[in-house]
Every structure is written in C-alpha cells, then in structure tokens.
Enzyme design. Structure first.
Site, PDB file in Angstrom:
ATOM      1  N   THR A 183       0.853  -1.186   0.000  1.00  0.00           N
ATOM      2  CA  THR A 183       0.000   0.000   0.000  1.00  0.00           C
ATOM      3  C   THR A 183       0.887   1.232   0.000  1.00  0.00           C
ATOM      4  O   THR A 183       2.096   1.147   0.308  1.00  0.00           O
ATOM      5  CB  THR A 183      -0.950   0.011   1.215  1.00  0.00           C
ATOM      6  OG1 THR A 183      -1.952   1.011   1.030  1.00  0.00           O
ATOM      7  CG2 THR A 183      -0.201   0.280   2.513  1.00  0.00           C
ATOM      8  N   THR A 184       0.308   2.363  -0.341  1.00  0.00           N
ATOM      9  CA  THR A 184       1.088   3.607  -0.439  1.00  0.00           C
ATOM     10  C   THR A 184       1.904   3.863   0.816  1.00  0.00           C
ATOM     11  O   THR A 184       3.093   4.206   0.749  1.00  0.00           O
ATOM     12  CB  THR A 184       0.137   4.785  -0.713  1.00  0.00           C
ATOM     13  OG1 THR A 184      -0.326   4.705  -2.056  1.00  0.00           O
ATOM     14  CG2 THR A 184       0.830   6.124  -0.500  1.00  0.00           C
ATOM     15  N   HIS A 227      20.835  31.339  39.415  1.00  0.00           N
ATOM     16  CA  HIS A 227      19.895  32.464  39.331  1.00  0.00           C
ATOM     17  C   HIS A 227      20.601  33.733  38.859  1.00  0.00           C
ATOM     18  O   HIS A 227      20.284  34.834  39.306  1.00  0.00           O
ATOM     19  CB  HIS A 227      19.192  32.704  40.672  1.00  0.00           C
ATOM     20  CG  HIS A 227      18.453  31.512  41.188  1.00  0.00           C
ATOM     21  ND1 HIS A 227      17.183  31.172  40.782  1.00  0.00           N
ATOM     22  CD2 HIS A 227      18.833  30.533  42.061  1.00  0.00           C
ATOM     23  CE1 HIS A 227      16.799  30.063  41.394  1.00  0.00           C
ATOM     24  NE2 HIS A 227      17.783  29.649  42.158  1.00  0.00           N
ATOM     25  N   SER A 256      27.333  44.747  13.074  1.00  0.00           N
ATOM     26  CA  SER A 256      26.130  45.573  13.085  1.00  0.00           C
ATOM     27  C   SER A 256      26.188  46.573  11.938  1.00  0.00           C
ATOM     28  O   SER A 256      27.261  47.050  11.567  1.00  0.00           O
ATOM     29  CB  SER A 256      26.018  46.311  14.423  1.00  0.00           C
ATOM     30  OG  SER A 256      25.061  47.352  14.352  1.00  0.00           O
ATOM     31  N   LYS A 315      30.379  46.186  17.252  1.00  0.00           N
ATOM     32  CA  LYS A 315      29.644  44.982  17.621  1.00  0.00           C
ATOM     33  C   LYS A 315      30.253  43.726  17.003  1.00  0.00           C
ATOM     34  O   LYS A 315      30.714  43.721  15.881  1.00  0.00           O
ATOM     35  CB  LYS A 315      28.169  45.092  17.187  1.00  0.00           C
ATOM     36  CG  LYS A 315      27.364  46.125  17.927  1.00  0.00           C
ATOM     37  CD  LYS A 315      27.279  45.843  19.426  1.00  0.00           C
ATOM     38  CE  LYS A 315      26.491  44.601  19.764  1.00  0.00           C
ATOM     39  NZ  LYS A 315      25.055  44.737  19.427  1.00  0.00           N
ATOM     40  N   ARG A 316      30.225  42.652  17.802  1.00  0.00           N
ATOM     41  CA  ARG A 316      30.620  41.315  17.351  1.00  0.00           C
ATOM     42  C   ARG A 316      29.674  40.341  18.028  1.00  0.00           C
ATOM     43  O   ARG A 316      29.962  39.757  19.063  1.00  0.00           O
ATOM     44  CB  ARG A 316      32.074  41.042  17.732  1.00  0.00           C
ATOM     45  CG  ARG A 316      32.640  39.745  17.165  1.00  0.00           C
ATOM     46  CD  ARG A 316      34.136  39.747  17.368  1.00  0.00           C
ATOM     47  NE  ARG A 316      34.667  38.430  17.599  1.00  0.00           N
ATOM     48  CZ  ARG A 316      35.866  38.189  18.092  1.00  0.00           C
ATOM     49  NH1 ARG A 316      36.644  39.205  18.439  1.00  0.00           N
ATOM     50  NH2 ARG A 316      36.289  36.952  18.273  1.00  0.00           N
TER      51      ARG A 316
END
Length: 463
Positions: free
Chosen positions: A107-108, A155, A280, A286-287
């Site tokens: 069957t399929t 935390h 950026s 920015k990195r």
C-alpha cells in the site's frame, strides 16, 4: 522558482540547515529511496516465491528514478494526494510486462514510511558524525580548562567557584548521553513498513510467506523487522523527532551560556573571529554571538516539531485521516534544524576565545562573597551549621552594604576569629581552594567520552 521559507531561502537556508541534510531530504533522494524500496520489495518477494525471479530482475534493471517525469509527478501527486501511485505508474511503464509485479501487495503508506525511515537513517548518520566531532572538541576544551577557575552562577548570581572545564564537561555529558540515545533509536525505531491495505498483509495470503517477505525486505534495506505493522503506531518516528529536539535543547543551553558569557558585562568568551561575522549595520564595535543565537533559535523551533509529532501520533483505527501528513513537513524540518545547530556549534565551540584573566577578575566582583559557603562549612564543625550560617549571613550583609571585602567583615567578629583564626580566614578567601570535586568530575566525563563507542556505530541502512 522563488523560495518562501527559511529552509529553502537562498539567504537563510544555511542558517537553518546544511547542504548535506537538504540533500538527504531532497525530492531527488526521496524518489531514489522510493525506487530502492520498490526494487527491494520485488527482490524479497521473488526470493520467497511470491513473484517470478525474472520479473524481479527486470524491475531491478529497469526502474530508474532519473527517468521519472518530474512535472508529471508534481501534477499527479497534487491530484492523487500521495506520490506513490504516480511514481509506480511511471515505474511500471519503464518495466514493460514485469511492471505488473511492481508494488505487489503493498500500500502507499508501506512505501512512503519505509522511504522516510531510510532518509531518517541517512540523516541520523550525518547527525551522529557531527555530534561525535563536537564531543571530541568539547573534551579537548574541558581538558584544556580543567584548572581555569571561574564563577559558578545560580539564578544569574555568583554562587561558588567552579572551573570552566567543569562547565564544558557538563555540556559534554549531555551530548554523550545523546550519543547513546541515537544508538538506541537506530536499533529500535528504524523499522521497515510492509502491511498492505489494513496492515494484515492479506494480499499475500494466509501462509507464512507474507511475513517472510517483510523479513527479507527488512534485511535487504538494513532495517529492523517489526513484530507488527506500525501504520498507525507512530511512536518510533515521534521518539526520533523528540530526540532531535532534545539534542537541540542541549545545544541551545550551550548557546545560551556562551552568548551570556560573550556579553560585555561578562566578557569571558568570544566566538571565533571571522571578518564581518556578527557585525552591526550601525555599530562598528559589535561582534554578536551569531552561532550561539542560531543554536538557541533552533532549540525553540525544534520544540514545536516534537510537539507536532505528538499531535500526529493520535491516529484513528488502521489509517489516519490527516495526522500522517503532519509528519511530511515536520520530519525534514527537524533534521534540518538540528543539522544547523550542530554545524553552528562545530564552528563556534572548538575555537572559543576564552579570557581567563577576565574570568579571574569577575570572581572578585563580589569582594569574596562567592566564598561565603566555604567559610560557613569551615565554621560548622565548631559552631554548628545553623549558627555558622547566621554569622556568615550577617557578615555578608554588612560587606554588601558597606562595599567591603568579606574577609575584612569576618575578621571583625570575635566568634569567627576564635573558631578559625586570621590565617584560616585568609586561606578560605582563595577561590581555587574551594572547587570540591569539579576537577575529578571533569576528568570522569572526559575519560569516559574518550573511551566511548562513537554515536554512529555500524549501520548498513544508508549504503
């Protein structure tokens, strides 16, 4: 044709998948696997005596996925709702008279499920190979930083000193367990599917021949021969996608840790430098931790894939009315997402830039408060734990309010000095002296990982 999702987008596809995994779940591979299953079924049935060997040989010689008319398949699949009948129609024409024995008693869903499992087997090979390489790299990173003291955080606050090697070994331990799970899933869930219309194989008669065909088909394809048809028992594929999501979550946890340690305030890690990566459009300084961000995103998307598979597990009677179709979208996307996450991890983690000086400096941010437990436990045998906790808690409060060093506040308390003495209080202020079993546990993980059988193991499924 224009793309419409991140999985096939020219711009985004390598951020949400890999070329190797896309090849595994491509239309071309799917058609090849369907043809492979149909040929293997004919060969299995010939060996059992269900169809003539000459027919099986003709099917094996003539069935060629490259000769399938793709545009006709697209139209017919859209009309029928499934691709197997359109494929079988064209394959049977390729085989001439032998085509009458193609797809005999199947069957399929038999063919589609088995082809999907074969794709999953190939996908697991890629996943396991990359995972094994990543585990090797993390083992080396943990060993390198076995004695690199850093702040343990609970935390998001300083808790106790640990080593960076210990933190890496915790990451590694989860991936080691995932390697074991891959081996388990491979053994348990990569099953052949052959049951016929309602799963009973009634089309092949009441004798043992039908089950012998299924066993031969499983052997031919390198898959497990299940005890019973699993048309509507989808736990195997659900477990597989759940495992992919779980591995992705573990990688997402690593990405979360790395991204936070890359932040300006922490400054303890940087992803490997590649010119322009993480830049950026407005802030030249920015990195950004791009690999970590993509690992986190993949983890969140994979959770939804696992959830969708759980929904798809609720299938009615002997053939589902809809849930099966969910798998067609979910399974390839799950493999693609995890392949991307692993690729990003493999890029970033082996060459992490670790600032050990900044780690040591950060230990001093709380002026010795990170060693409060060390002092309390040193006092406890003499003063009792509760009184020791009370005295050190008060000293911590005074140190925090006054902005002074904890050791200085401890030296102001006669009971603490009488119990420990000034020299011992100064000794307890050394973070490297309060690491507990961190190094021993790190050793245990790295030694175990180096002696383990790799996740891929031996498999003939994807040959």
């Amino acid at each position: 044709m224009s793309s419409s999702t991140v999985f096939d987008s020219l711009l985004f596809r390598d951020m949400f998948g890999t070329s190797e995994m896309r090849a595994v779940f491509s239309d071309e591979m799917y058609l090849a696997e369907v043809v492979r299953v149909e040929v293997a079924l004919a060969q299995a049935q010939a060996r059992v005596g269900i169809i003539p060997q000459s027919a099986a040989d003709a099917i094996a010689a003539c069935c060629n996925p490259a000769r399938l008319d793709r545009e006709r398949l697209r139209r017919d699949t859209d009309n029928v709702g499934y691709p197997i009948l359109p494929i079988v129609t064209q394959l049977a024409a390729q085989c001439g008279d032998a085509g009458g024995y193609l797809h005999w008693g199947a069957t399929t869903q038999d063919i589609m499920d088995t082809a999907t499992v074969l794709q999953c087997a190939r996908g697991l090979n890629l996943i396991a190979d990359t995972l094994d390489g990543l585990r090797h790299d993390l083992r080396e990173l943990a060993d390198t930083h076995l004695n690199t003291v850093t702040a343990g955080r609970t935390h998001l606050q300083h808790a106790l000193p640990i080593t960076f090697g210990y933190r890496v070994a915790v990451w590694l331990s989860a991936l080691d367990r995932h390697a074991e799970r891959i081996a388990d899933v491979r053994r348990r869930d990569l099953m052949v599917q052959f049951g016929g219309a309602a799963g009973t194989l009634a089309s092949l008669g009441p004798g043992p021949g039908a089950l012998r065909v299924r066993a031969e088909l499983a052997s031919e394809l390198g898959l497990r021969d299940p005890e019973i048809t699993w048309h509507v028992a989808r736990d195997g594929l659900t477990e597989l996608v759940g495992l992919l999501a779980s591995i992705g979550a573990s990688l997402g946890k690593i990405g979360m840790d790395v991204a936070m340690m890359c932040s300006t305030e922490f400054g303890e890690l940087s992803e490997p430098y590649v010119e322009g990566r993480g830049a950026s459009s407005t802030m030249p300084q920015k990195r950004n931790p791009i690999s970590s961000e993509l690992m986190i995103a993949a983890a969140k998307l994979l959770r939804d894939k696992s959830s969708a598979m759980l929904d798809a597990t609720l299938q009615d009677f002997e053939r589902a009315t809809g849930p099966w179709h969910i798998e067609w979208a979910v399974i390839p996307e799950a493999f693609l997402l995890l392949s991307s996450s692993l690729a990003q991890a493999a890029h970033a983690l082996p060459k992490l830039q670790v600032d050990t000086v900044r780690m040591r400096d950060n230990l001093g941010l709380t002026e010795g408060l990170i060693l409060a437990e060390a002092v309390m436990m040193a006092l406890a045998p003499d003063l009792g734990r509760q009184r020791a906790h009370h005295l050190v808690y008060n000293a911590c409060t005074r140190a925090t309010e006054a902005g002074t060093d904890l050791a200085d506040e401890l030296l102001k308390h006669p009971d603490i000095v009488a119990s420990l003495g000034e020299h011992r209080i100064r000794q307890l202020s050394d973070p490297a002296a309060y690491l507990g079993s961190a190094q021993a546990m790190t050793h245990a993980v790295t030694r175990r990982a180096s002696n383990r059988t790799l996740a891929r193991g031996c498999s003939n499924v994807a040959k």
